[in-house]
Design a protein around this motif. Structure first.
Motif, PDB file in Angstrom:
ATOM      1  N   VAL A 147       0.861  -1.172   0.000  1.00 36.07           N
ATOM      2  CA  VAL A 147       0.000   0.000   0.000  1.00 36.07           C
ATOM      3  C   VAL A 147       0.902   1.227   0.000  1.00 36.07           C
ATOM      4  N   VAL A 148       0.714   2.071  -0.978  1.00 34.79           N
ATOM      5  CA  VAL A 148       1.481   3.311  -1.067  1.00 34.79           C
ATOM      6  C   VAL A 148       0.502   4.456  -0.878  1.00 34.79           C
ATOM      7  N   HIS A 149       0.779   5.284   0.095  1.00 31.86           N
ATOM      8  CA  HIS A 149      -0.050   6.462   0.358  1.00 31.86           C
ATOM      9  C   HIS A 149       0.829   7.693   0.173  1.00 31.86           C
ATOM     10  N   ILE A 150       0.460   8.515  -0.767  1.00 27.87           N
ATOM     11  CA  ILE A 150       1.190   9.762  -0.996  1.00 27.87           C
ATOM     12  C   ILE A 150       0.327  10.880  -0.425  1.00 27.87           C
ATOM     13  N   ASP A 151       0.786  11.409   0.698  1.00 31.49           N
ATOM     14  CA  ASP A 151       0.032  12.439   1.383  1.00 31.49           C
ATOM     15  C   ASP A 151       0.151  13.788   0.681  1.00 31.49           C
ATOM     16  N   ARG A 152       1.347  14.089   0.240  1.00 26.18           N
ATOM     17  CA  ARG A 152       1.593  15.384  -0.385  1.00 26.18           C
ATOM     18  C   ARG A 152       2.635  15.211  -1.475  1.00 26.18           C
ATOM     19  N   LEU A 153       2.377  15.834  -2.595  1.00 26.39           N
ATOM     20  CA  LEU A 153       3.295  15.801  -3.730  1.00 26.39           C
ATOM     21  C   LEU A 153       3.677  17.246  -4.039  1.00 26.39           C
ATOM     22  N   VAL A 154       4.960  17.545  -3.934  1.00 25.22           N
ATOM     23  CA  VAL A 154       5.429  18.909  -4.162  1.00 25.22           C
ATOM     24  C   VAL A 154       6.055  18.985  -5.552  1.00 25.22           C
ATOM     25  N   MET A 155       5.526  19.884  -6.358  1.00 24.56           N
ATOM     26  CA  MET A 155       6.049  20.082  -7.711  1.00 24.56           C
ATOM     27  C   MET A 155       6.321  21.574  -7.889  1.00 24.56           C
ATOM     28  N   ASP A 156       7.576  21.940  -7.840  1.00 22.84           N
ATOM     29  CA  ASP A 156       7.952  23.330  -8.022  1.00 22.84           C
ATOM     30  C   ASP A 156       8.046  23.659  -9.505  1.00 22.84           C
ATOM     31  N   GLY A 157       7.492  24.779  -9.889  1.00 20.74           N
ATOM     32  CA  GLY A 157       7.635  25.262 -11.250  1.00 20.74           C
ATOM     33  C   GLY A 157       6.771  24.553 -12.270  1.00 20.74           C
ATOM     34  N   VAL A 158       5.746  23.829 -11.822  1.00 25.04           N
ATOM     35  CA  VAL A 158       4.858  23.123 -12.752  1.00 25.04           C
ATOM     36  C   VAL A 158       3.460  23.712 -12.600  1.00 25.04           C
ATOM     37  N   ALA A 159       2.919  24.180 -13.699  1.00 31.75           N
ATOM     38  CA  ALA A 159       1.561  24.715 -13.696  1.00 31.75           C
ATOM     39  C   ALA A 159       0.713  23.833 -14.598  1.00 31.75           C
ATOM     40  N   LEU A 160      -0.208  23.101 -14.008  1.00 33.39           N
ATOM     41  CA  LEU A 160      -1.095  22.251 -14.790  1.00 33.39           C
ATOM     42  C   LEU A 160      -2.352  23.026 -15.153  1.00 33.39           C
ATOM     43  N   GLU A 161      -2.866  22.744 -16.334  1.00 35.41           N
ATOM     44  CA  GLU A 161      -4.121  23.356 -16.743  1.00 35.41           C
ATOM     45  C   GLU A 161      -5.256  22.785 -15.907  1.00 35.41           C
ATOM     46  N   ALA A 162      -6.370  23.493 -15.887  1.00 36.75           N
ATOM     47  CA  ALA A 162      -7.538  23.042 -15.128  1.00 36.75           C
ATOM     48  C   ALA A 162      -7.918  21.624 -15.556  1.00 36.75           C
ATOM     49  N   GLY A 163      -8.224  20.787 -14.592  1.00 40.11           N
ATOM     50  CA  GLY A 163      -8.636  19.421 -14.878  1.00 40.11           C
ATOM     51  C   GLY A 163      -7.498  18.430 -15.028  1.00 40.11           C
ATOM     52  N   GLN A 164      -6.273  18.906 -15.109  1.00 39.62           N
ATOM     53  CA  GLN A 164      -5.134  18.010 -15.311  1.00 39.62           C
ATOM     54  C   GLN A 164      -4.689  17.318 -14.025  1.00 39.62           C
ATOM     55  N   GLN A 165      -5.101  17.845 -12.876  1.00 39.39           N
ATOM     56  CA  GLN A 165      -4.708  17.243 -11.606  1.00 39.39           C
ATOM     57  C   GLN A 165      -5.208  15.803 -11.515  1.00 39.39           C
ATOM     58  N   HIS A 166      -6.428  15.548 -11.972  1.00 40.29           N
ATOM     59  CA  HIS A 166      -6.980  14.195 -11.920  1.00 40.29           C
ATOM     60  C   HIS A 166      -6.225  13.260 -12.858  1.00 40.29           C
ATOM     61  N   LEU A 167      -5.834  13.777 -14.017  1.00 42.88           N
ATOM     62  CA  LEU A 167      -5.036  12.967 -14.940  1.00 42.88           C
ATOM     63  C   LEU A 167      -3.670  12.660 -14.344  1.00 42.88           C
ATOM     64  N   LEU A 168      -3.085  13.632 -13.674  1.00 45.07           N
ATOM     65  CA  LEU A 168      -1.791  13.437 -13.024  1.00 45.07           C
ATOM     66  C   LEU A 168      -1.905  12.346 -11.955  1.00 45.07           C
ATOM     67  N   GLN A 169      -2.923  12.443 -11.116  1.00 45.33           N
ATOM     68  CA  GLN A 169      -3.124  11.457 -10.054  1.00 45.33           C
ATOM     69  C   GLN A 169      -3.325  10.054 -10.628  1.00 45.33           C
ATOM     70  N   ALA A 170      -4.162   9.932 -11.640  1.00 45.19           N
ATOM     71  CA  ALA A 170      -4.421   8.624 -12.252  1.00 45.19           C
ATOM     72  C   ALA A 170      -3.165   8.060 -12.905  1.00 45.19           C
ATOM     73  N   ALA A 171      -2.385   8.918 -13.545  1.00 54.34           N
ATOM     74  CA  ALA A 171      -1.163   8.460 -14.204  1.00 54.34           C
ATOM     75  C   ALA A 171      -0.117   8.008 -13.195  1.00 54.34           C
ATOM     76  N   VAL A 172       0.033   8.741 -12.084  1.00 52.42           N
ATOM     77  CA  VAL A 172       0.967   8.329 -11.031  1.00 52.42           C
ATOM     78  C   VAL A 172       0.561   6.963 -10.505  1.00 52.42           C
TER      79      VAL A 172
END
Length: 92
Positions: A4-29
């Motif tokens: 079981v892998v639980h990622i509580d917080r993911l820090v990404m400096d200098g990355v700006a995702l377009e609206a709606g891309q956060q869910h795609l990022l989460q699913a891809a990870v």
């Protein structure tokens, strides 16, 4: 063995995702990390501690260079590869 892998917080400096891309990022990870762990397993020093349960409070996935315009899916796969290098080893 269940992992079981639980990622509580993911820090990404200098990355700006377009609206709606956060869910795609989460699913891809999630999908890529499942694939990498299934194919290559855990690093031996971590695999030995899984039976009794263990937590790793922080891992550094390293730096990830994304091409201009990269969005959720591509970024997520790169993030998963960095996490896998920290907990599993070389990607299969």
């Amino acid at each position: 063995m269940n992992v079981v892998v639980h990622i509580d917080r993911l820090v990404m400096d200098g990355v700006a995702l377009e609206a709606g891309q956060q869910h795609l990022l989460q699913a891809a990870v999630q999908a890529e990390l499942v694939r990498l762990l299934a194919a290559g397993g855990l690093a031996p020093e971590l695999a030995g501690g899984i039976a009794g349960g263990m937590a790793v409070p922080r891992i550094a996935g390293g730096e990830l260079a994304l091409p201009a315009g990269a969005q959720g899916g591509q970024a997520g796969r790169g993030i998963a590869a960095g996490v896998y290098r920290a907990i599993g080893g070389v990607a299969p």
